[in-house]
Write a protein that holds these residues in place. Structure first.
Motif, PDB file in Angstrom:
ATOM      1  N   UNK A 189      44.019  11.111  54.551  1.00 49.28           N
ATOM      2  CA  UNK A 189      44.689  10.037  55.278  1.00 49.28           C
ATOM      3  C   UNK A 189      45.739  10.565  56.252  1.00 49.28           C
ATOM      4  N   UNK A 190      46.284  11.726  55.945  1.00 50.91           N
ATOM      5  CA  UNK A 190      47.229  12.354  56.872  1.00 50.91           C
ATOM      6  C   UNK A 190      46.526  12.906  58.111  1.00 50.91           C
ATOM      7  N   UNK A 191      45.206  13.175  57.977  1.00 55.31           N
ATOM      8  CA  UNK A 191      44.459  13.664  59.132  1.00 55.31           C
ATOM      9  C   UNK A 191      43.743  14.978  58.939  1.00 55.31           C
ATOM     10  N   UNK A 192      43.549  15.399  57.671  1.00 55.61           N
ATOM     11  CA  UNK A 192      42.821  16.635  57.388  1.00 55.61           C
ATOM     12  C   UNK A 192      41.477  16.274  56.763  1.00 55.61           C
ATOM     13  N   UNK A 193      40.394  16.574  57.445  1.00 55.94           N
ATOM     14  CA  UNK A 193      39.063  16.231  56.946  1.00 55.94           C
ATOM     15  C   UNK A 193      38.224  17.486  56.798  1.00 55.94           C
TER      16      UNK A 193
ATOM     17  N   UNK B  37      47.919  34.128  54.875  1.00 55.99           N
ATOM     18  CA  UNK B  37      48.711  33.366  55.845  1.00 55.99           C
ATOM     19  C   UNK B  37      47.894  33.207  57.119  1.00 55.99           C
ATOM     20  N   UNK B  38      47.854  31.983  57.620  1.00 57.26           N
ATOM     21  CA  UNK B  38      47.147  31.710  58.877  1.00 57.26           C
ATOM     22  C   UNK B  38      47.733  30.452  59.492  1.00 57.26           C
ATOM     23  N   UNK B  39      47.455  30.251  60.760  1.00 58.47           N
ATOM     24  CA  UNK B  39      47.916  29.042  61.423  1.00 58.47           C
ATOM     25  C   UNK B  39      46.905  28.580  62.458  1.00 58.47           C
ATOM     26  N   UNK B  40      46.932  27.274  62.691  1.00 60.68           N
ATOM     27  CA  UNK B  40      46.049  26.656  63.679  1.00 60.68           C
ATOM     28  C   UNK B  40      46.908  25.771  64.558  1.00 60.68           C
ATOM     29  N   UNK B  41      46.863  26.003  65.850  1.00 60.38           N
ATOM     30  CA  UNK B  41      47.623  25.189  66.792  1.00 60.38           C
ATOM     31  C   UNK B  41      46.805  23.984  67.241  1.00 60.38           C
ATOM     32  N   UNK B  42      47.481  22.975  67.702  1.00 65.66           N
ATOM     33  CA  UNK B  42      46.807  21.740  68.104  1.00 65.66           C
ATOM     34  C   UNK B  42      45.822  22.008  69.238  1.00 65.66           C
TER      35      UNK B  42
ATOM     36  N   UNK C  82      51.737  25.197  52.362  1.00 64.98           N
ATOM     37  CA  UNK C  82      50.839  24.648  53.376  1.00 64.98           C
ATOM     38  C   UNK C  82      51.587  23.531  54.077  1.00 64.98           C
ATOM     39  N   UNK C  83      51.767  23.665  55.386  1.00 67.84           N
ATOM     40  CA  UNK C  83      52.437  22.615  56.151  1.00 67.84           C
ATOM     41  C   UNK C  83      51.496  22.065  57.213  1.00 67.84           C
ATOM     42  N   UNK C  84      51.637  20.774  57.453  1.00 71.26           N
ATOM     43  CA  UNK C  84      50.830  20.070  58.448  1.00 71.26           C
ATOM     44  C   UNK C  84      51.772  19.177  59.235  1.00 71.26           C
ATOM     45  N   UNK C  85      51.774  19.340  60.547  1.00 65.53           N
ATOM     46  CA  UNK C  85      52.733  18.618  61.377  1.00 65.53           C
ATOM     47  C   UNK C  85      54.168  18.883  60.912  1.00 65.53           C
TER      48      UNK C  85
ATOM     49  N   UNK D  11      50.351  23.663  64.123  1.00 63.53           N
ATOM     50  CA  UNK D  11      49.937  22.326  63.700  1.00 63.53           C
ATOM     51  C   UNK D  11      49.620  22.338  62.199  1.00 63.53           C
ATOM     52  N   UNK D  12      48.816  23.322  61.795  1.00 58.29           N
ATOM     53  CA  UNK D  12      48.502  23.568  60.391  1.00 58.29           C
ATOM     54  C   UNK D  12      48.901  25.003  60.088  1.00 58.29           C
ATOM     55  N   UNK D  13      49.694  25.182  59.040  1.00 60.24           N
ATOM     56  CA  UNK D  13      50.184  26.526  58.728  1.00 60.24           C
ATOM     57  C   UNK D  13      50.051  26.795  57.237  1.00 60.24           C
ATOM     58  N   UNK D  14      49.467  27.941  56.920  1.00 58.45           N
ATOM     59  CA  UNK D  14      49.319  28.416  55.545  1.00 58.45           C
ATOM     60  C   UNK D  14      50.146  29.686  55.413  1.00 58.45           C
ATOM     61  N   UNK D  15      51.024  29.725  54.407  1.00 56.38           N
ATOM     62  CA  UNK D  15      51.903  30.876  54.235  1.00 56.38           C
ATOM     63  C   UNK D  15      51.805  31.433  52.818  1.00 56.38           C
ATOM     64  N   UNK D  16      51.423  32.702  52.724  1.00 50.23           N
ATOM     65  CA  UNK D  16      51.413  33.435  51.468  1.00 50.23           C
ATOM     66  C   UNK D  16      50.673  32.672  50.361  1.00 50.23           C
ATOM     67  N   UNK D  17      49.483  32.195  50.694  1.00 45.92           N
ATOM     68  CA  UNK D  17      48.688  31.382  49.768  1.00 45.92           C
ATOM     69  C   UNK D  17      48.091  32.252  48.673  1.00 45.92           C
ATOM     70  N   UNK D  18      48.255  31.802  47.420  1.00 41.28           N
ATOM     71  CA  UNK D  18      47.667  32.480  46.269  1.00 41.28           C
ATOM     72  C   UNK D  18      46.927  31.470  45.412  1.00 41.28           C
TER      73      UNK D  18
END
Length: 237
Positions: A77-81, A23-28, A60-63, A3-10
């Motif tokens: 507004x996309x849904x990240x608070x 890198x991390x991810x969160x599923x719905x 960083x990807x969301x949906x 649902x939310x994915x972070x890849x190779x963040x610097x």
């Protein structure tokens, strides 16, 4: 699918390389905890996700859509608070006005705000009792509830919680984590940053361990709780 994915963040602060390929991810519907010592980069990671800090490299990807080019208010507004570390409520205005501002940030209607506010008052009855009080007159624990309520007013699809137990009495810590457990039961998707690793892993489905800007361990909450290194470094065992 994440649902939310972070890849190779610097992320850099000037010449300081604060986040090094995270890198991390969160599923719905999942609660994921990010644990680590002070200065590990937990808050920086959340701020990068919410758009409050620029990133040097990574994705960083969301949906399933990249949000790198979206400013912070558009990510909301996309849904990240995000519920920020230190609460940061607007102390000179009332509890209810603080909550209303959460709705304003997503252009909701008065009717929609009233429905959402009623839900928040059910979740935090003390806020209803004190809705006309200035937020600055609330205790630290009540301000934390208000900060969470303000974020929930945006109808988030993902809630970023930054150190919700910081500076609170044990009674309020229990109340805040009871609320997180209720949100989890309601299938709210949460990425939780929390220095109290015992509490963080107790409420989480999965977790990541961050050390000096790098993910050094990841896995189910149960596996991390039983990991000897995690127990020694973060659980006081």
């Amino acid at each position: 699918m994440s649902f939310l994915k972070v890849e190779d963040l610097n992320v850099y602060y000037g010449n300081i390389h604060a986040i090094k390929g995270v890198s991390l991810e969160v599923n719905k519907g999942e609660v994921v905890s990010l644990i680590g010592a002070n200065g590990a980069g937990k808050t920086t990671t959340l701020q990068a996700i919410s758009g409050l800090l620029p990133i040097k490299a990574g994705e960083i990807t969301f949906n399933n859509n990249s949000i790198l080019k979206q400013k912070a208010f558009k990510r909301t507004r996309l849904g990240i608070a995000q519920v920020p570390e230190g609460r940061r409520v607007f102390k000179g205005i009332s509890v209810e006005d603080n909550l209303t501002l959460g709705g304003v940030s997503v252009n909701s209607t008065k009717e929609e705000d009233k429905i959402e506010m009623d839900k928040i008052y059910q979740l935090f009855p003390v806020l209803k009792e004190r809705r006309k009080q200035e937020a600055g007159t609330l205790s630290g624990g009540e301000q934390q509830m208000l900060a969470m309520g303000r974020a929930l007013m945006t109808r988030p699809q993902v809630l970023l919680l930054d150190e919700p137990s910081m500076g609170l009495s044990p009674l309020f810590v229990d109340k805040i984590f009871d609320t997180i457990a209720l949100l989890k039961k309601d299938k709210t998707t949460i990425l939780l940053v929390e220095q109290n690793a015992n509490l963080a892993l107790e409420v989480a489905d999965r977790g990541y361990v961050l050390e000096t800007g790098r993910i050094v361990k990841e896995g189910s909450a149960e596996s991390l709780k039983s990991d000897p290194d995690v127990k020694a470094a973060y659980l006081g065992i």
